[in-house]
Design a protein around this motif. Structure first.
Motif, mmCIF file in Angstrom:
data_model
loop_
_atom_site.group_PDB
_atom_site.id
_atom_site.type_symbol
_atom_site.label_atom_id
_atom_site.label_comp_id
_atom_site.label_asym_id
_atom_site.label_seq_id
_atom_site.Cartn_x
_atom_site.Cartn_y
_atom_site.Cartn_z
ATOM 1 N N ALA A 194 23.738 -0.014 -0.145
ATOM 2 C CA ALA A 194 22.709 1.033 -0.186
ATOM 3 C C ALA A 194 21.955 1.131 1.131
ATOM 4 O O ALA A 194 21.568 2.217 1.562
ATOM 5 N N GLU A 195 21.732 0.001 1.795
ATOM 6 C CA GLU A 195 20.978 0.011 3.047
ATOM 7 C C GLU A 195 21.684 0.797 4.143
ATOM 8 O O GLU A 195 21.045 1.317 5.056
ATOM 9 N N LEU A 196 23.009 0.896 4.058
ATOM 10 C CA LEU A 196 23.738 1.664 5.069
ATOM 11 C C LEU A 196 23.528 3.168 4.906
ATOM 12 O O LEU A 196 23.800 3.945 5.826
ATOM 13 N N GLY A 197 23.087 3.590 3.706
ATOM 14 C CA GLY A 197 22.757 4.992 3.500
ATOM 15 C C GLY A 197 23.946 5.927 3.473
ATOM 16 O O GLY A 197 23.797 7.137 3.669
ATOM 17 N N LYS A 198 25.132 5.404 3.234
ATOM 18 C CA LYS A 198 26.324 6.241 3.157
ATOM 19 C C LYS A 198 26.831 6.230 1.716
ATOM 20 O O LYS A 198 26.292 5.540 0.861
ATOM 21 N N HIS A 199 27.884 7.016 1.455
ATOM 22 C CA HIS A 199 28.461 6.988 0.120
ATOM 23 C C HIS A 199 28.911 5.561 -0.179
ATOM 24 O O HIS A 199 29.407 4.855 0.718
#
Length: 847
Positions: A417-422
């Motif tokens: 989630a921290e990467l902010g991608k799918h």
């Protein structure tokens, strides 16, 4: 500064926000809400120096709004007003008003659920109902309820039913601005069925240039249509008085400079045609536009819970979107709108666009909720609750990726989630870094989240191999010159940023700006690596080739490449982009994968299991030991000595599937069942031996006797009558003969079997002559139920059915006697049957 319609309601809006936690503003297009409202609220005393964060659904609108407001203050962006969008941030230490895209707000909330230092969150253009807007509002409402009573929320929209939103916000006040628009004439120009869209639009633009002054804004569904229309229009304008007209594309992926050029007014006397996607529907004002040409189409991503896949679809716009587009022609003066459809088609348009939450892939939303700490979406307040089928699909995917354990986020899920991608892409990046392929994954990730950078040529679809796109991005291969230069630079920049986020340095494969390596041996490893990385992202789309040349995907779906695709002949592939149409989905993007490497790196995806199943044809339990990757069976052998308890469970499941006729019923067993069911009709103390009850309780009455059996042949050893009697107590066995006897003894002494097949009317079939002298109908079940008497002729043929024997003797016998006497003259037919003696013989007794 020019007066705008929103100015008339600013005082009312300030009062509503000052006295309530939440408010709703409905303002017509062009009223000025996006740029006037945030600045008007910035110096309110209740804000106490805290920030305002305003959400814009689109990056282009976010940058444009921030630039306009900064200019209004006489500042540069990054001063009092700044913005945060994907790959671009301009904020500074003095920034008090941040315009952000919705994913940015989600990251802010996850990092600081209380949103310390923020006094107001504004949701602009909420009518677009993006997934992130719905999520952001739900999270903000919970943060407000649990952590920040002083946090204020303002929802703004041009076209929305305000009352449901106000109710969601705790009956928030609604402020309305009617806006200001000039009259717009509407012309309906339906397309001929055989016409190409780019040709129709180019002709309409040429007509508009001839008939009207001012600039033209064209709405098209996507970049492909923009490019083809641009080429067609340039050809048609050549040699005309408008050959110097400026044609400006406008879509979300353009550079800020190119977008600014499309929005800015031209010098006096110049004409402009802006070819835009739906990005220009709201928040943006394209200066100088007096004519709108609307294709009536929009391109949206739609998710299918049935297949777990999303695909871009071109659909008709809603009536609300069509009105938004039409209104763009009347912002500054009277205008004209060409609608490229008929009046009849207009009446058939959906009233509003379906909220994205009802049609989207919900894996990103569910992961964000798990990280937030909401085990179930129902814990939050939604304008439209996420649909259960899509949530279940998302939950299964996240569990497969290791992001969820139950409803809680795992440490791996939090890192994703921290990467902010799918979630698929985030999982791929993290796993790739673990095995030393992080650099390659950072190059691949933007390609998977992007529209396909390789376009069809000459009517033929491009090579579906993802590796040719990676080569093209590096300036190599047959497609190197086909990529838009801006797109290429942007993807390289996204790769660079992803490396920073992931904490990986450029490896030998990515040494220069384009990632070109001089190490050919390293490059040679790339094909297998791409497929391996795709397998991390799409474990449900690993495919094995069938004899037909089509593929079975690990998720259970069939898939195939289009004609002429080189990957058709690969044994193993991973599909990154698959539509879900037809029996076999079309694979649009994939890479081959070496199965041995895949099995070594992803052993958790390969399952060994002992499978027992009921073979319907053989009527027997069969066993097999198999190794599989999802739905793909890798090995299968017969299962020897399966566990006895599992064999029994499978056998009983087979009986349930086949029905009780699989068991060795005898006439006596069926009669015992029917008698007991009849007795229960009149006294529920008797056990339920109906077919439905017996099927539902096989384990209790049959399981102990069927242990060790595997087939219908084995079941034939059972004694069904004994098994049923075992369900009765000793007292019930004795009482059953009285309640539901097997036979009834008639006056001649004959024992006639009772038929219980009709539980409501048990019956006996008896010759009429054997009943002479019997005055009343016999009864069973303690005298509660009369037997149905099927009266037979001497030839055993039915002549009458009755449940009232006394009435039969009085009223019907004489008519029957008359008929029987004529047919059977040698038989005894007394005038008074009640005084006659019953007989089995033709002649009267004693003769």
């Amino acid at each position: 500064m020019a007066t705008l319609p929103i100015d008339e309601v600013l005082d009312e809006l300030k009062s509503a926000v000052r006295s309530h936690s939440n408010a709703v503003l409905v303002a017509a297009p062009g009223a000025g809400k996006t740029t006037r409202v945030p600045l008007a609220l910035l110096d309110e005393s209740w804000l106490a120096g805290r920030k305002i964060v305003m959400l814009e659904p689109r990056r282009l609108a976010a940058r444009s709004a921030a630039a306009f407001m900064a200019k209004t203050l006489g500042e540069e962006v990054g001063g009092t007003v700044g913005y945060r969008v994907k790959l671009d941030t301009k904020v500074g230490p003095r920034t008090r008003l941040e315009v952000v895209t919705e994913g940015v707000l989600t990251r802010m909330l996850q990092a600081d659920p209380a949103l310390e230092g923020i006094g107001l969150v504004i949701f602009d253009e909420f009518h677009e109902r993006s997934l992130n807007a719905d999520l952001g509002l739900a999270l903000c409402l919970q943060a407000q309820a649990l952590l920040r009573e002083d946090l204020k929320l303002l929802v703004m929209s041009a076209t929305i039913e305000a009352e449901p939103v106000a109710a969601l916000l705790g009956n928030a006040p609604i402020v309305r601005s009617e806006g200001r628009s000039f009259p717009v004439a509407t012309e309906y120009r339906p397309n001929p069925a055989s016409a190409y869209l780019d040709d129709v639009v180019a002709n309409a633009a040429l007509d508009a240039l001839r008939a009207h002054d001012g600039d033209i804004l064209v709405f098209l569904p996507g970049i492909g249509e923009i490019r083809s229309t641009e080429g067609k229009l340039r050809t048609k304008l050549s040699g005309t008085p408008w050959s110097d007209a400026v044609i400006s594309p406008l879509y979300g992926g353009m550079t800020a400079e190119a977008q600014d050029r499309a929005l800015a007014p031209l010098a006096a006397g110049q004409r402009k045609v802006v070819l835009a996607t739906s990005v220009a529907e709201t928040s943006l004002t394209v200066e100088g536009v007096t004519v709108v040409i609307d294709s009536g189409l929009s391109r949206v991503s739609q998710f299918s819970p049935r297949t777990g896949m999303s695909r871009l679809e071109t659909i008709a716009v809603s009536a609300a979107s069509a009105d938004q587009r039409r209104g763009r022609a009347g912002r500054l003066t009277a205008g004209t709108c060409y609608r490229l459809w008929s009046r009849e088609e207009q009446s058939g348009l959906a009233s509003r666009t379906t909220p994205e939450i009802m049609e989207a892939d919900l894996a990103p939303l569910l992961l964000e909720l798990a990280v937030w700490g909401a085990g179930e979406p129902a814990e939050l307040d939604w304008l439209d609750a996420p649909p259960a089928p899509a949530l279940q699909q998302a939950r299964e995917l996240l569990a497969q990726l290791g992001a969820l354990q139950g409803n809680a986020a795992t440490p791996h899920g939090r890192a994703m989630a921290e990467l902010g991608k799918h979630p698929r892409i985030s999982h791929m990046l993290i796993r790739a870094k673990e095995i030393g392929l992080g650099g390659l994954a950072c190059e691949l990730a933007p390609l998977l989240g992007e529209r396909d950078i390789v376009r069809a040529s000459g009517g033929q679809p491009p090579n579906a191999d993802v590796r040719v796109r990676l080569e093209a991005l590096r300036g190599q291969g047959p497609y190197a010159g086909a990529i838009d230069d801006f797109v290429r630079r942007r993807l390289i920049e996204e790769t660079r940023r992803t490396r920073l986020e992931l904490g990986v340095s450029a490896d030998r494969r990515t040494q220069n700006e384009l990632g070109v390596s001089a190490d050919r041996s390293t490059q040679a490893e790339m094909p297998g690596d791409c497929g391996l990385l795709l397998a991390f992202a799409y474990p449900d789309r690993i495919g094995r080739r069938r004899d037909s040349g089509k593929f079975l995907l690990s998720g259970g779906r069939g898939a195939a490449f289009g004609p002429g695709q080189p990957l058709t002949h690969e044994e193993w592939i991973v599909a990154a982009d698959v539509d879900d149409t037809g029996a076999d989905s079309r694979i649009r993007l994939a890479a081959p994968v070496d199965f041995a490497r895949l099995a070594a790196v992803m052993p958790e995806e390969i399952v060994s299991e002992a499978d027992l199943y009921w073979d319907g044809e053989a009527k027997a339990v069969r066993g097999r030991s198999r190794k599989r990757l999802g739905a793909i069976v890798l090995e299968e052998t017969p299962l020897h000595k399966p566990p006895v308890d599992r064999v029994l469970r499978t056998l009983l499941a087979g009986i349930r599937a086949e029905g009780l006729d699989l068991l060795p019923w005898t006439k006596a067993a069926r009669q015992l069942q029917e008698r007991t069911v009849f007795a229960r009709r009149h006294d529920t103390a008797w056990p339920d031996l109906s077919d439905a009850a017996l099927l539902g309780s096989l384990e209790s009455w049959l399981g102990g006797y069927a242990e060790g059996m595997k087939s219908r042949g084995d079941l034939q050893r059972l004694n069904m009558k004994d098994l049923l009697e075992n369900q009765l107590t000793w007292e019930q066995r004795r009482a059953l003969d009285a309640e539901a006897p097997t036979h009834w003894t008639v006056p001649t002494g004959s024992r006639i079997p009772i038929d219980y097949s009709d539980m409501d009317a048990p019956s006996v079939a008896v010759r009429l002559q054997e009943l002479f002298g019997l005055p009343e109908t016999p009864r069973i079940a303690g005298g509660r139920v009369p037997l149905t008497l099927q009266l037979l002729s001497p030839a055993q043929r039915p002549v009458q059915v009755t449940r009232d024997l006394a009435n039969f003797w009085r009223n019907t016998y004489f008519e029957v006697r008359k008929d029987l006497k004529g047919r059977y003259p040698k038989h005894y037919w007394p005038d008074n049957p009640l005084e006659a003696e019953a007989t089995r013989r033709a002649k009267p007794p004693g003769k």
